[in-house]
Design an enzyme around this catalytic site. Structure first.
Site, short mmCIF file in Angstrom:
data_model
loop_
_atom_site.label_atom_id
_atom_site.label_comp_id
_atom_site.label_asym_id
_atom_site.label_seq_id
_atom_site.Cartn_x
_atom_site.Cartn_y
_atom_site.Cartn_z
N CYS A 1 -0.84 3.36 -13.23
CA CYS A 1 -2.18 3.90 -12.91
C CYS A 1 -2.29 5.04 -11.90
CB CYS A 1 -3.07 2.77 -12.40
SG CYS A 1 -3.30 1.44 -13.56
N HIS B 1 -8.94 4.98 -7.05
CA HIS B 1 -7.51 4.71 -6.87
C HIS B 1 -6.72 5.92 -6.38
CE1 HIS B 1 -3.93 2.11 -8.47
NE2 HIS B 1 -4.18 1.92 -7.20
#
Lengths: 486, 486, 486
Positions: free
Chosen positions: A78, A134
């Site tokens: 990710c 993130h």
């Protein structure tokens, strides 16, 4: 040789002071909607041939647009993949090779990098990000500071889906005096202000995207929307009504996962409706893809690709992808050449008539012309994937139909990835010259990698140092005898 | 004490805001021609006493100019020595302690450093570089980007000499699809454009230097030419006619090497003729030296110096050197004090009336006045050499007549380098106080060294990390008891 | 939760573009006199309850001012503590975690940091530093370059006290040709110029402070004086007359130490007299504290605190402290909340009406309002101490009444530091949730620490690398199971 020649031509251009002018074919600046799924498997959308998961809205876009059979993200998990998507740089070039520290930190993707959102905003776009960030929790790394005028979502690497449940868990911890609360449980936010979300998160993000599109339609700016669903990333939590769409799936994980994907598809449908209702559909480029491959054992399928999330085999970083834009993107076609998530930055900038930042090094390229011409935008070029593990590094490099893979302690393998999509037939024995050449080229590419600016956990950082990482001496060891020339 | 005093005076000057004005004695800006040989031994030119190699043109310049018996480069091998020469910094201060990656890279000498060529160009000089670069292949590190208006040569760390041979080898690899081709075989270039060279490389570089000088004579700017022959660096390849000049040399390597040196000398002769023909000879400062000592076992002789290329003994980094400039540089003299390749940057800048970049830290000094006065420009100062090896670092430091040497795992030795040029008589036992003082001063000097920005091969980088390099704890261990003062 | 909320509010403020305006209560800019003792024990001043050492002048200031029972410096030893004091940053954030190299260097506290002296000077203050520097020997790190108009003292980490003795020792070394002379012996300087000091060093520094104050009184600028006594740091050297004040102390070290403290107190008395004589006393904020705890075994007492200099127990970094300013600072009060040396920078800046540098990150806060209101300026906040040792790191973190301590290889302990000032009763077993939370928060804080820019000795640097420091994997290991979320 061809590569070398390109280099020389480029060098000559640079030296002669010719500046790069981005040529965007369409005359009007389109809206751009980038929908990113999280850990979605290659085989888990209808348009890529899923036998059990239905995605009618995505399939409709695919039918009227172009799908991509060889879309690669820059990293098989990710954080680095998203950093690459938004900066246009391989994560290894900007110290973002690892997911951010799990228990929080004040680090993030370096502010010396200009995000695509900033570039678009500077070119007159109304910009928004919905969902998972993130890329840094500290103020200087906040979406609102990276070019997104609107942000609704959460800063961490994932989130639980049902507010009634995560709110309860969060409040219990607060009551106990805990301050370092797992980021999957914390309240969502809107532009830095905590909000109390009540809808299933995927629906909430779709709702906010609809609101953004509606708001955007009222002003005269084109929009750039980055809709980063956290679905179908774990935890596997789906609505009953969505799971009910899959009566034939017996496996509980797969069924939940399918429900989560269906909710994403449902959201895409709502956004498409909104675009149409606001007369924006024809002027909007929609791009859909995943941040990396599906996670094996968590309901996903990357068939026919080998392995999944985290791997340098295709299952790790080749993802489903479609583009839709009436009149501009060919309808009902499949583009069968490699395209990179790294290409989106320069391509979007070109379509939006945006200037690339001075001294900006981008690792991808504007693929628009090649897309129109159905030509390989990366002919003879090298496509890399590099994942650092505990004491060694996995690596792979593709050039045209060949892909070389260094997996764990095994020797380098070579696959004809066009004929052997599942990476079953190692051709290294009969192609050592080409294999060695590709390995040498990849080693060459690593020298301007930078040290990771953070690790996911402190153990990872300690091991990195204790084991002399990245250990490229082992990664790029081949039968080539090194030639000394001091 | 004397050193400390100098420091204080310098500090006082800096603090009082007095700016450094460079005082150049000559009133007219001279042309500057810096000829660099590659791996040329201390004993391998006529003017340094070679018994078998003849260098008539260099000897003629020496006879009408000044030779230097104690000329030191900043590093005992190529890349770092050249980085130091052109930046004026010890390579350890700018991360350039190692040769560039052998299979290519996108790294190079940091662009935060201003090359002497840039300084000269900014001062109105017409600047050129011919030959070997070895300071970065990527566009931002190209000679044309570092202040050289003209570049003809090759970017790598060396090259084969006969075009017919290397062109063939190169084309074979291209035909096989190889792109990562050994840099010794790739085509030469002119300002970033590939050229098809047909002459023996040394002759080609001499030809280009002649052309440059001719062109320079036609404009009203003075010129700065950096002529970096790759000869007599391996591979040992000489022309028959040049080897034929040495009928008495029986050793094949020595004979080839001699031929290669002779070709360099022949080239220097051609350039001198051109300077004279263009009426520029009297206004040109010619400097000739090597980038490091001769490589033992490859035809070179550093007699009477100990060891050769790569070593911190004198054979590694003391090189032949001459300066020639009618009326300005004393004729027929030998300068018997230490001078540094690092001194050339500030000296050239002074002669050219150039401004040094703001905040520029240079490790050498303008030696012009001391040269005129026949005084030691480095009286009481420290001259360092430091080479990192696999798991340890070799080091040496000279002050006045003394040189301390840390070689491999041996204890520090001390030599009277003026009386004992061959480093045979260790005086450490009877001079421990001075030895310890010099070692402490060298350790002091290392603290602002930076980590290497690259290594020659990945193994070197892995070992650097695994072995906790640079291991100065071992390098600078002496009988001094360390004093704690926290 | 509360911490998180603060963060969010802060974030919202930052995102909304509200700029930080420093609000200084007093209308006139005060003089600021910061007196720093060196290695002074918590129990070694009268105002903190010493039974044997008398400090009448400090006690008088304490009686008319406010004392602080919980004053923390940012590091338990000299260099890093001073770097923090003058930059307002934890030393780990600016690479200054270690004392400077013992045998000298050209490194120092990064020039990218703006010292408080510079901030005050820019706000119109006449600035001076007297005494020990220990923040960089090279010209760019000199006090005169960091905002101090006047500097009198020595650049190293300590000094011998009797000129007759250290001058002799110094001259002997000079005579022997030694240049790398122990910094405790070198001549003092005034603004970069060597001076020949003749007084006992503590008296000399007091004299110079008196001169500075006298000079300052004659111009119309307020002054900022940083008086950094090296006393009572080793070597233990006191005047006979000062030791004679302590006839009841039998232990030789304690007696000498007491005499050294007495000399400091005597100096403070002289300065107070001078301030009064110049009519400046009422307009001067005097702050007195130590750079770290007293060194056990060298005459100091930190009673009732545990351990001493170098420790993450309270004895290492809680120091005696007082503030005095007629009418502005409450008289005869004890402030019983934590205050940090890191708070002085923003507090002084606020009092002086100074602007903080743009993009300046400060780790402390302006405590003036809380001081006036007798409120805890660090309610719910975290206070850190982190010391790197050979192969592991000691750490401690305080929040409100709790302090968690990781000492050597032991498990984390938890103390109620308000009830258990001597850290005797480990509460970890019954408070694992809170302990784990505090440990997680401290680990979070470490991710933007930077690598040390230097070490005290080369052995320390080699071990740092060989042992994979800082080894936070061990430091922050608790019973928390780490949650993966890639």
């Amino acid at each position: 040789m061809i590569f070398k020649k390109h280099c020389r031509v480029l060098l000559a251009l640079i030296l002669s002071g010719v500046s790069c002018v981005v040529a965007a074919t369409p005359t009007q600046k389109p809206n751009i909607l980038l929908v990113l799924a999280d850990d979605l498997g290659y085989n888990d959308v209808g348009f890529n041939g899923s036998k059990d998961i239905i995605t009618p809205n995505l399939d409709a876009l695919a039918a009227q647009g172009t799908t991509f059979s060889e879309a690669y993200v820059a990293h098989p998990f990710c954080g680095p993949s998203r950093a690459a998507l938004l900066t246009g740089r391989y994560p290894h070039k900007i110290g973002s090779q690892f997911n951010l520290p799990i228990r929080g930190s004040f680090v993030g993707v370096p502010t010396s990098e200009t995000f695509i959102a900033q570039v678009m905003q500077d070119a007159g776009y109304f910009t928004g990000a919905m969902g998972k960030w993130h890329l840094g929790d500290a103020p200087q790394y906040h979406p609102n500071k990276r070019g997104f005028e609107e942000f609704y979502g959460f800063l961490g690497g994932g989130h639980n889906y049902f507010p009634a449940q995560f709110e309860k868990a969060y409040n219990e911890r607060v009551k106990q005096g805990v301050t370092n609360i797992f980021e999957y449980l914390t309240p969502l936010e809107h532009n830095g202000k905590e909000v109390r979300e009540t809808e299933y998160i995927t629906d909430a993000l779709s709702r906010e995207a609809v609101n953004f599109v509606t708001k955007a339609a009222k002003n005269d700016k084109p929009f750039f929307l980055y809709l980063a669903y956290n679905a179908p990333h774990v935890p596997l939590e789906a609505k009953q009504e969505d799971m009910a769409m899959f009566p034939n799936i017996k496996d509980k994980k797969r069924k939940t996962y399918a429900g989560m994907v269906y909710a994403v598809d449902r959201g895409v449908g709502r956004i498409v409706e909104t675009l149409k209702a606001n007369n924006q559909f024809d002027n909007t480029l929609i791009v859909f893809m995943s941040d990396n491959g599906g996670k094996l054992g968590q309901g996903a399928s990357n068939y026919p690709l080998k392995e999944g999330k985290g791997s340098v085999y295709e299952g790790g970083f080749r993802t489903p992808m479609l583009m839709h834009w009436p009149q501009q993107v060919a309808a009902g076609k499949q583009f069968e050449h490699p395209v990179l998530a790294l290409d989106l930055y320069p391509t979007f900038a070109a379509l939006g008539g945006a200037s690339l930042p001075a001294n900006n090094k981008l690792d991808g390229k504007n693929i628009w012309q090649d897309l129109q011409a159905n030509q390989n935008p990366h002919q003879d070029e090298l496509i890399y994937v590099l994942r650092h593990r505990d004491g060694f590094s996995d690596a792979a490099v593709r050039r045209n139909e060949f892909k070389a893979v260094k997996y764990g302690k095994q020797d380098w393998q070579l696959f004809n990835i066009e004929k052997d999509i599942s990476e079953q037939h190692d051709l290294s024995a009969s192609n050592s010259l080409m294999l060695n050449d590709m390995v040498a080229e990849m080693e060459k590419w690593t020298w301007d990698n930078v040290q990771p600016l953070w690790f996911h956990i402190s153990e990872e950082g300690a091991n990195w140092r204790l084991k002399g990482m990245p250990r490229f001496d082992q990664t790029f060891k081949t039968s080539i005898s090194s030639t000394e020339s001091d």
